[in-house]
Design a protein around this motif. Structure first.
Motif, mmCIF file in Angstrom:
data_model
loop_
_atom_site.group_PDB
_atom_site.id
_atom_site.type_symbol
_atom_site.label_atom_id
_atom_site.label_comp_id
_atom_site.label_asym_id
_atom_site.label_seq_id
_atom_site.Cartn_x
_atom_site.Cartn_y
_atom_site.Cartn_z
ATOM 1 N N HIS A 20 0.815 -1.211 0.000
ATOM 2 C CA HIS A 20 0.000 0.000 0.000
ATOM 3 C C HIS A 20 0.849 1.261 0.000
ATOM 4 C CE1 HIS A 20 -2.959 2.911 2.065
ATOM 5 N NE2 HIS A 20 -3.236 2.845 0.773
ATOM 6 N N ASP A 21 0.567 2.103 -0.975
ATOM 7 C CA ASP A 21 1.202 3.419 -1.060
ATOM 8 C C ASP A 21 0.078 4.444 -1.127
ATOM 9 O OD1 ASP A 21 2.458 5.788 -1.654
ATOM 10 O OD2 ASP A 21 3.552 5.001 -3.388
ATOM 11 N N GLY A 26 -5.098 4.411 -6.512
ATOM 12 C CA GLY A 26 -5.809 3.240 -6.007
ATOM 13 C C GLY A 26 -5.826 3.169 -4.494
ATOM 14 N N ASN A 27 -6.897 2.556 -3.976
ATOM 15 C CA ASN A 27 -6.938 2.311 -2.532
ATOM 16 C C ASN A 27 -6.143 1.037 -2.229
ATOM 17 O OD1 ASN A 27 -8.656 -0.014 -2.857
ATOM 18 N ND2 ASN A 27 -10.411 1.372 -3.042
ATOM 19 N N ASP A 74 0.347 2.462 -11.916
ATOM 20 C CA ASP A 74 -0.805 3.290 -12.280
ATOM 21 C C ASP A 74 -1.575 2.691 -13.456
ATOM 22 O OD1 ASP A 74 -0.018 4.961 -10.273
ATOM 23 O OD2 ASP A 74 0.551 6.638 -11.570
ATOM 24 N N ASP A 75 -0.852 2.136 -14.418
ATOM 25 C CA ASP A 75 -1.512 1.513 -15.570
ATOM 26 C C ASP A 75 -2.292 0.279 -15.136
ATOM 27 O OD1 ASP A 75 -0.470 3.445 -17.260
ATOM 28 O OD2 ASP A 75 1.311 2.245 -17.749
ATOM 29 N N ALA A 76 -1.739 -0.470 -14.184
ATOM 30 C CA ALA A 76 -2.440 -1.657 -13.686
ATOM 31 C C ALA A 76 -3.733 -1.252 -12.975
ATOM 32 C CB ALA A 76 -1.525 -2.446 -12.754
ATOM 33 N N ARG A 79 -6.283 -0.156 -15.538
ATOM 34 C CA ARG A 79 -6.835 -1.304 -16.258
ATOM 35 C C ARG A 79 -7.776 -2.098 -15.358
ATOM 36 N NH1 ARG A 79 -3.751 -5.190 -20.496
ATOM 37 N NH2 ARG A 79 -5.625 -6.226 -21.225
ATOM 38 N N LEU A 80 -7.413 -2.210 -14.104
ATOM 39 C CA LEU A 80 -8.282 -2.891 -13.146
ATOM 40 C C LEU A 80 -9.630 -2.189 -13.072
ATOM 41 C CD1 LEU A 80 -8.033 -5.177 -10.910
ATOM 42 C CD2 LEU A 80 -7.687 -3.294 -9.331
ATOM 43 N N ARG A 81 -9.588 -0.876 -13.007
ATOM 44 C CA ARG A 81 -10.836 -0.109 -12.928
ATOM 45 C C ARG A 81 -11.614 -0.197 -14.235
ATOM 46 N NH1 ARG A 81 -8.848 5.315 -9.623
ATOM 47 N NH2 ARG A 81 -8.857 4.326 -7.558
#
Ligand code: SF4
Length: 111
Positions: A20-21, A26-27, A74-76, A79-81
């Motif tokens: 977690h960052d 992302g959360n 950030d790209d992951a 894409r997840l979203r």
């Protein structure tokens, strides 16, 4: 911090601590969902977002889209979203037939 009282809570706490960052996109649960470290012993047991696509919820590295483990953090997350089951315009990811979990990993959150 209170010690986790279940195995699942302990894994979630470990994953959150690992990846977690708060300053990154992302959360914490999205970040854990997008974890690319398929060779980690906890990867198949990591908690994933309620809205994550089926290919994340499967916890199966063979279900991940091509190039997933080498995406920038950030790209992951984007894409997840974009492929979230709550997104009506989601795209279907390309499936890979390649072998995953070969040890080539990228730490999410690392520039
Ligand atoms: S590498 Fe991924 S699966 Fe392993 S502890 Fe960290 S966040 Fe969890």
């Amino acid at each position: 911090m209170n010690a986790p009282t279940t195995r699942g809570a302990a894994i979630a706490a470990k994953c959150k601590d690992c990846i977690h960052d708060p300053a990154a996109l992302g959360n914490w649960k999205e970040q854990v969902s997008a974890c690319p470290c398929t060779d980690c012993p906890l990867w198949r047991f990591r908690p994933v977002s309620r809205t994550a696509p089926a290919w994340i919820k499967s916890h199966d590295a063979d279900e991940l889209p091509d190039g997933w483990t080498s995406l920038h953090h950030d790209d992951a997350i984007r894409r997840l979203r974009a492929t979230s089951r709550d997104n009506p315009e989601r795209e279907a990811p390309a499936r890979s037939n390649s072998t995953r979990g070969t040890g080539a990993t990228q730490r999410v959150g690392t520039p």
